[in-house]
Enzyme design. Structure first.
Site, short mmCIF file in Angstrom:
data_model
loop_
_atom_site.label_atom_id
_atom_site.label_comp_id
_atom_site.label_asym_id
_atom_site.label_seq_id
_atom_site.Cartn_x
_atom_site.Cartn_y
_atom_site.Cartn_z
CB CYS A 106 39.07 42.15 35.88
SG CYS A 106 40.05 42.90 34.58
CG HIS A 149 43.25 38.07 35.52
ND1 HIS A 149 41.96 37.97 36.00
CD2 HIS A 149 43.38 39.36 35.07
CE1 HIS A 149 41.34 39.14 35.83
NE2 HIS A 149 42.18 40.00 35.28
CD GLU A 150 46.86 41.02 35.78
OE1 GLU A 150 46.61 41.76 34.80
OE2 GLU A 150 46.17 41.03 36.82
CG HIS A 153 44.26 41.86 31.06
ND1 HIS A 153 43.03 42.35 30.66
CD2 HIS A 153 44.16 41.69 32.40
CE1 HIS A 153 42.23 42.46 31.72
NE2 HIS A 153 42.88 42.06 32.79
ZN LIG Z 1 42.08 41.97 34.66
#
Ligand SMILES: [Zn+2]
Length: 175
Positions: A106, A149-150, A153
């Site tokens: 990341c 993953h995004e 966020h």
């Molecule tokens: Zn990340």
């Protein structure tokens, strides 16, 4: 594009306490509007940031540069020439039970990468495009990991949170 729209932004890092606080914050519930010139400009700068030679990520989310908007860039490893594409207001509507084990890093977590076992192999997503369309898509394999993953966020979740959970679960099984 103006020169300024090609200037990378500073990537927030969990090693900085103030940055960390923002990385842990859920993005605005207000939808990102592709017709807004400020959004167009920001989308260009976010792309410049993920492609910056010091970053070279395969994806990035707006909160990683301190902007709590529902915008992500994802490199599409499932498409020819693996293009980067931008998604506004992305949501995962379905996760496969079938998981995959993939090493993740990341841009906001310096100097480490870890293998997670909890990412779904296949997901269904919904999003808006910069052309003001609403789309649905099924995504698989590594590209599905980037989306998970995004989109995490946008909800203030980091891959380390999943890692910690996996370690806890493994301990529970042993006891
Ligand atoms: Zn990340």
């Amino acid at each position: 594009m103006s020169a300024d729209s090609l200037t990378p932004m500073r990537v927030y890092k969990i090693t900085n306490p103030e940055d960390s606080l923002l990385l842990r914050t859920r993005s605005s519930k207000i939808k990102a509007n592709p017709n807004n010139p400020n959004i167009k400009h920001f989308v260009s700068r976010l792309f410049a940031t993920v492609r910056d030679s010091v970053s070279l990520g395969v994806g990035i989310a707006a909160p990683q540069v301190g902007i709590l908007k529902n915008i992500i860039w994802v490199q599409r490893f499932d498409k020819e020439n693996i293009p980067f594409e931008v998604y506004l207001n992305p949501k995962i509507t379905k996760y496969s039970k079938n998981k995959q084990s993939v090493r993740e890093g990341c841009l906001s977590i310096p100097n480490r990468s870890d293998v997670l076992n909890c990412r779904s192999h296949q997901i269904e997503i919904e999003y808006d495009t910069m052309e003001n369309e609403h789309k649905q898509e099924t995504i698989e394999a590594f590209t599905a990991v980037i989306f998970q993953h995004e989109i995490d966020h946008l909800n203030g979740i980091l891959y380390l949170d999943h890692l910690e959970k996996e370690i806890q679960e493994a301990k529970t099984l042993k006891d």
